[in-house]
Design a protein around this motif. Structure first.
Motif, PDB file in Angstrom:
ATOM      1  N   TRP A  46       0.735  -1.473  -0.238  1.00 61.11           N
ATOM      2  CA  TRP A  46       0.130  -0.349  -0.126  1.00 61.11           C
ATOM      3  C   TRP A  46       0.736   1.476   0.036  1.00 61.11           C
ATOM      4  O   TRP A  46       1.641   1.852   0.885  1.00 61.11           O
ATOM      5  CB  TRP A  46      -0.791  -0.313   1.559  1.00 61.11           C
ATOM      6  N   LEU A  47       0.376   2.269  -1.139  1.00 65.04           N
ATOM      7  CA  LEU A  47       1.161   3.741  -1.319  1.00 65.04           C
ATOM      8  C   LEU A  47       0.514   4.277  -0.835  1.00 65.04           C
ATOM      9  O   LEU A  47      -0.643   4.653  -1.734  1.00 65.04           O
ATOM     10  CB  LEU A  47       2.202   3.484  -2.550  1.00 65.04           C
ATOM     11  N   LEU A  48       1.278   5.931  -0.718  1.00 66.03           N
ATOM     12  CA  LEU A  48       0.625   6.973   0.111  1.00 66.03           C
ATOM     13  C   LEU A  48       0.716   8.522  -0.654  1.00 66.03           C
ATOM     14  O   LEU A  48       2.461   8.207  -0.566  1.00 66.03           O
ATOM     15  CB  LEU A  48       0.180   7.001   1.176  1.00 66.03           C
ATOM     16  N   HIS A  49      -0.055   8.967  -1.882  1.00 61.58           N
ATOM     17  CA  HIS A  49       0.284   9.929  -2.431  1.00 61.58           C
ATOM     18  C   HIS A  49       0.011  10.771  -2.130  1.00 61.58           C
ATOM     19  O   HIS A  49      -1.032  11.459  -2.527  1.00 61.58           O
ATOM     20  CB  HIS A  49       0.038   9.672  -4.316  1.00 61.58           C
ATOM     21  N   SER A  50       0.710  11.709  -0.842  1.00 58.08           N
ATOM     22  CA  SER A  50       0.120  12.871  -0.102  1.00 58.08           C
ATOM     23  C   SER A  50       0.062  14.231  -1.251  1.00 58.08           C
ATOM     24  O   SER A  50      -0.724  15.053  -0.975  1.00 58.08           O
ATOM     25  CB  SER A  50       0.787  13.102   1.044  1.00 58.08           C
ATOM     26  N   SER A  51       1.315  13.644  -1.745  1.00 54.05           N
ATOM     27  CA  SER A  51       0.719  15.279  -3.151  1.00 54.05           C
ATOM     28  C   SER A  51       1.517  15.145  -4.458  1.00 54.05           C
ATOM     29  O   SER A  51       1.142  13.469  -4.337  1.00 54.05           O
ATOM     30  CB  SER A  51       1.688  16.772  -2.600  1.00 54.05           C
ATOM     31  N   GLU A  52       1.721  15.898  -5.679  1.00 50.31           N
ATOM     32  CA  GLU A  52       2.322  15.314  -6.364  1.00 50.31           C
ATOM     33  C   GLU A  52       3.467  14.398  -6.859  1.00 50.31           C
ATOM     34  O   GLU A  52       3.960  13.728  -7.720  1.00 50.31           O
ATOM     35  CB  GLU A  52       2.089  15.531  -7.201  1.00 50.31           C
ATOM     36  N   THR A  53       4.753  14.738  -5.611  1.00 53.46           N
ATOM     37  CA  THR A  53       5.923  14.497  -5.823  1.00 53.46           C
ATOM     38  C   THR A  53       6.185  13.543  -4.655  1.00 53.46           C
ATOM     39  O   THR A  53       7.025  12.816  -4.395  1.00 53.46           O
ATOM     40  CB  THR A  53       6.534  16.082  -5.577  1.00 53.46           C
ATOM     41  N   VAL A  54       5.188  13.524  -3.378  1.00 56.58           N
ATOM     42  CA  VAL A  54       5.685  12.813  -2.101  1.00 56.58           C
ATOM     43  C   VAL A  54       3.967  11.180  -2.322  1.00 56.58           C
ATOM     44  O   VAL A  54       3.673  11.538  -2.258  1.00 56.58           O
ATOM     45  CB  VAL A  54       5.200  13.696  -0.807  1.00 56.58           C
ATOM     46  N   GLN A  55       5.335  10.172  -1.931  1.00 58.17           N
ATOM     47  CA  GLN A  55       5.015   8.914  -2.383  1.00 58.17           C
ATOM     48  C   GLN A  55       5.603   8.788  -1.106  1.00 58.17           C
ATOM     49  O   GLN A  55       6.440   8.201  -0.410  1.00 58.17           O
ATOM     50  CB  GLN A  55       5.251   7.851  -3.258  1.00 58.17           C
ATOM     51  N   LYS A  56       4.202   7.764  -0.270  1.00 54.83           N
ATOM     52  CA  LYS A  56       5.116   7.153   1.195  1.00 54.83           C
ATOM     53  C   LYS A  56       4.586   5.776   1.187  1.00 54.83           C
ATOM     54  O   LYS A  56       2.893   5.513   0.895  1.00 54.83           O
ATOM     55  CB  LYS A  56       4.295   7.372   2.486  1.00 54.83           C
ATOM     56  N   ALA A  57       5.444   4.320   1.450  1.00 61.55           N
ATOM     57  CA  ALA A  57       4.852   3.113   1.487  1.00 61.55           C
ATOM     58  C   ALA A  57       4.087   3.272   3.311  1.00 61.55           C
ATOM     59  O   ALA A  57       4.567   3.830   3.891  1.00 61.55           O
ATOM     60  CB  ALA A  57       5.999   2.503   2.077  1.00 61.55           C
ATOM     61  N   VAL A  58       3.384   3.050   3.372  1.00 61.43           N
ATOM     62  CA  VAL A  58       1.896   2.753   4.289  1.00 61.43           C
ATOM     63  C   VAL A  58       1.986   1.086   5.052  1.00 61.43           C
ATOM     64  O   VAL A  58       2.454   1.432   5.921  1.00 61.43           O
ATOM     65  CB  VAL A  58       0.268   2.927   4.160  1.00 61.43           C
ATOM     66  N   ILE A  59       1.511   0.148   4.405  1.00 63.66           N
ATOM     67  CA  ILE A  59       2.201  -0.923   4.938  1.00 63.66           C
ATOM     68  C   ILE A  59       2.520  -2.020   3.964  1.00 63.66           C
ATOM     69  O   ILE A  59       1.774  -2.311   2.501  1.00 63.66           O
ATOM     70  CB  ILE A  59       0.356  -2.062   5.638  1.00 63.66           C
TER      71      ILE A  59
END
Length: 356
Positions: A46-59
């Motif tokens: 699962w990935l989260l794109h909080s903005s166009e340039t920021v991507q974070k791994a969730v789980i």
């Protein structure tokens, strides 16, 4: 895209949107059919794109292990909801925060096959408890503005005022009633502001009390009168205390003072021939002694002049022709007494004259 004959791809382009209120929980769906293939090669992410340039791994799930502490902001709040190996890899997030909002992507890979889903999550916050206050003068005929504001909450936030009467029924006011013009006694009451957005509502209450201008003057006069009265009372008490202290000080100092206006004891002159000279001299003390001495001196001069004008003082240190000292001639005291001479005791320093 798969470049081998045995490769197959299942692509889910469906995109779902969820809207939740902060502090609530949400479950983001993700279903796959790849769990029936090789169990050891199944990967879920699962990935989260909080903005166009920021991507974070969730789980993630990889190599037979789940990693749910990849994102510090969501650590302890994310998990798989069900049996992700059997085909349900949905994501659960508890105690939603504003930072959880964004675009989520679920990726499932196994044996060269891929499945993924796109979900948009919106997190809205209801208005924080607003603050109510008044601007203007609470006097008849004046203008009063009712103000209300929430420090936080998802925009847009709308504010509405209404009046609560004695029966606790809401009397809705038009939007322009936030500015109250030409105040009267009828304007007195309890007013409530309600802040609203799509997430919920919060409210605050303020009391409006309109006063007569005449009452204001009376109140101000009463206050001034009380202040003046207290000042006078304080002054009287202070003067009384000072007067008592001054009186006590004078009483303590009087015994130690020598009064300059006190009369000296009168000296009684006593005649030498008076029979009561002894008693009066004892009463007059040291002052009468001085008077007696003066009287004696005058008596000596009188007797010396009248009774013995022919007497000359005896010579004590006369030398004869032979060089021997001649003895002083003795005076016949009996003859002197017959002539009326008086014996007087003279100091040792005047031994040259023993009789008068």
């Amino acid at each position: 895209i798969c470049f081998s004959a045995s490769c197959s791809v299942w692509l889910s382009k469906a995109q779902t949107e969820f809207k939740r209120v902060a502090e609530e929980n949400v479950t983001l769906p993700c279903h796959h059919r790849l769990g029936l293939l090789e169990q050891g090669s199944l990967d879920i992410e699962w990935l989260l794109h909080s903005s166009e340039t920021v991507q974070k791994a969730v789980i993630t799930y990889s190599g037979g292990r789940v990693y749910d502490d990849l994102n510090e902001e969501q650590k302890g709040r994310v998990s798989f909801t069900s049996n992700f190996l059997a085909g349900d890899a949905s994501l659960q997030i508890i105690s939603l925060q504003s930072s959880d909002a964004g675009k989520y992507i679920c990726k499932v890979k196994n044996a060269g096959q891929y499945e993924w889903a796109h979900i948009t999550l919106k997190v809205v916050e209801k208005p924080s408890k607003p603050k109510c206050w008044l601007e203007g003068e609470l006097l008849e005929g004046k203008e009063l503005s009712l103000q209300c504001h929430s420090a936080s909450g998802t925009a847009p936030i709308s504010y509405r005022w209404h009046r609560i009467n004695e029966a606790e029924r809401a009397e809705h006011l038009p939007p322009t009633s936030r500015v109250m013009k030409n105040l009267t006694q009828m304007s007195t009451g309890l007013y409530q502001c309600i802040a609203t957005n799509e997430a919920g509502t919060e409210s605050c209450v303020v009391q409006v009390t309109v006063q007569h201008a005449q009452n204001i003057g009376m109140i101000a006069g009463a206050v001034c009168g009380v202040v003046v009265g207290l000042s006078l009372l304080f002054l009287v008490v202070r003067l009384t205390i000072r007067r008592k202290e001054k009186k006590r000080y004078e009483e303590e100092e009087t015994p130690n003072e020598i009064r300059e206006d006190a009369e000296a004891p009168k000296a009684h002159l006593v005649k030498p021939s008076s029979s009561s000279s002894g008693s009066r001299s004892s009463r007059s003390g040291s002052s009468s002694t001085r008077s007696t001495a003066n009287s004696a001196s005058r008596s000596q001069r009188t007797l010396s002049t009248e009774a013995t004008p022919h007497l000359t003082p005896p010579q004590y240190s006369q030398r004869g022709t032979g060089g021997k000292e001649m003895e002083p001639k003795k005076v016949d005291y009996n003859n002197l007494m017959k002539m009326g001479a008086t014996l007087v005791m003279v100091p040792a320093q005047s031994r040259a004259f023993q009789t008068v």
